[in-house]
Design a protein around this motif. Structure first.
Motif, PDB file in Angstrom:
ATOM      1  N   TYR A   1       0.872  -1.171   0.000  1.00 34.19           N
ATOM      2  CA  TYR A   1       0.000   0.000   0.000  1.00 34.19           C
ATOM      3  C   TYR A   1       0.906   1.217   0.000  1.00 34.19           C
ATOM      4  CZ  TYR A   1      -4.042  -2.858   1.261  1.00 34.19           C
ATOM      5  OH  TYR A   1      -5.051  -3.777   1.257  1.00 34.19           O
ATOM      6  N   TYR A   2       0.410   2.302  -0.568  1.00 30.05           N
ATOM      7  CA  TYR A   2       1.159   3.543  -0.501  1.00 30.05           C
ATOM      8  C   TYR A   2       0.186   4.713  -0.489  1.00 30.05           C
ATOM      9  CZ  TYR A   2       0.541   3.634  -5.591  1.00 30.05           C
ATOM     10  OH  TYR A   2       0.017   3.617  -6.846  1.00 30.05           O
ATOM     11  N   CYS A   3       0.684   5.857   0.003  1.00 30.62           N
ATOM     12  CA  CYS A   3      -0.138   7.053   0.118  1.00 30.62           C
ATOM     13  C   CYS A   3       0.016   7.882  -1.150  1.00 30.62           C
ATOM     14  CB  CYS A   3       0.259   7.851   1.353  1.00 30.62           C
ATOM     15  SG  CYS A   3      -0.815   9.274   1.600  1.00 30.62           S
ATOM     16  N   HIS A   4      -1.114   8.339  -1.653  1.00 28.89           N
ATOM     17  CA  HIS A   4      -1.157   9.152  -2.875  1.00 28.89           C
ATOM     18  C   HIS A   4      -1.139  10.654  -2.564  1.00 28.89           C
ATOM     19  CE1 HIS A   4      -1.250   7.873  -6.882  1.00 28.89           C
ATOM     20  NE2 HIS A   4      -2.472   7.386  -6.967  1.00 28.89           N
ATOM     21  N   ASN A   5      -1.265  10.998  -1.295  1.00 28.98           N
ATOM     22  CA  ASN A   5      -1.358  12.398  -0.876  1.00 28.98           C
ATOM     23  C   ASN A   5       0.043  13.011  -0.810  1.00 28.98           C
ATOM     24  OD1 ASN A   5      -1.833  14.844   0.357  1.00 28.98           O
ATOM     25  ND2 ASN A   5      -2.900  13.973   2.139  1.00 28.98           N
ATOM     26  N   SER A   6       0.304  14.008  -1.634  1.00 29.05           N
ATOM     27  CA  SER A   6       1.649  14.583  -1.701  1.00 29.05           C
ATOM     28  C   SER A   6       2.042  15.338  -0.432  1.00 29.05           C
ATOM     29  CB  SER A   6       1.777  15.509  -2.917  1.00 29.05           C
ATOM     30  OG  SER A   6       0.839  16.561  -2.814  1.00 29.05           O
ATOM     31  N   SER A   7       1.070  15.705   0.409  1.00 26.30           N
ATOM     32  CA  SER A   7       1.414  16.393   1.655  1.00 26.30           C
ATOM     33  C   SER A   7       1.692  15.415   2.800  1.00 26.30           C
ATOM     34  CB  SER A   7       0.303  17.361   2.055  1.00 26.30           C
ATOM     35  OG  SER A   7      -0.886  16.656   2.329  1.00 26.30           O
TER      36      SER A   7
END
Length: 186
Positions: A20-26
């Motif tokens: 899994y990975y986060c797509h949110n650039s912040s």
């Protein structure tokens, strides 16, 4: 607070590994992969942590059965009323047939009246079936629900992916938040 994205990584030996990975650039974990097994183990632990205590379940059980018993009397009353309606309709049908045999009712009126009462009788019988249904063994149903709740983390871990998602949405309709540092919260 954005949903994580699932993906696959291929190792040098061509084996596929779920992540899994986060797509949110912040997000500080932006584009950094987290092993599927780590996330799922943490989620199962979270389910185990948040499930109701036996004391809560017992309190709920008492309150639920009390309310069920109150409602059961209402349902029985509805059942009796519906059964009386059916008896009246059967008497009405009998009266129509008897008056038809005596020639008091014309054939076309007789046919229309019989069809009308038959329709109402069919609907009343269907309503009776819906009102009554089967006798529920509420204690057995509650015990089944409690055994599921007591072992929800195992049920979730063993479920196929599509059922895991359904179970997650059932338990957490607004979703949950995951952080590698603090784990899950909702």
């Amino acid at each position: 607070n954005n949903p994580m994205t699932a993906g696959w990584s291929t190792s040098r030996n061509k084996a596929k590994h779920p992540y899994y990975y986060c797509h949110n650039s912040s997000c500080k974990r932006y584009s950094k992969m987290i092993r599927k097994s780590d996330i799922e183990l943490a989620f199962a632990a979270y389910l185990s942590h948040i499930k109701p205590t036996d004391d809560f379940i017992e309190t709920f059980n008492v309150a639920f059965i009390k309310r069920y018993k109150e409602r059961e009397h209402e349902i029985r009353g509805e059942y009796i009323n519906q059964a009386e309606t059916i008896l009246k309709l059967e008497e009405e049908r009998k009266w129509i047939i008897e008056n038809g045999k005596k020639g008091i009712l014309k054939d076309d009126v007789l046919r229309d009246e019989i069809n009308n009462v038959e329709q109402r009788l069919t609907l009343a019988k269907m309503e009776l079936t819906n009102t009554h249904g089967e006798e529920l063994d509420i204690n057995a149903l509650l015990e089944y629900a409690y055994s599921f709740i007591r072992t929800i983390e195992f049920a979730w871990s063993e479920a196929p992916s599509h059922l895991k998602i359904k179970l997650q949405r059932l338990v957490f309709p607004k979703g949950v938040v995951y952080s590698p540092e603090t784990g899950y919260s909702n």
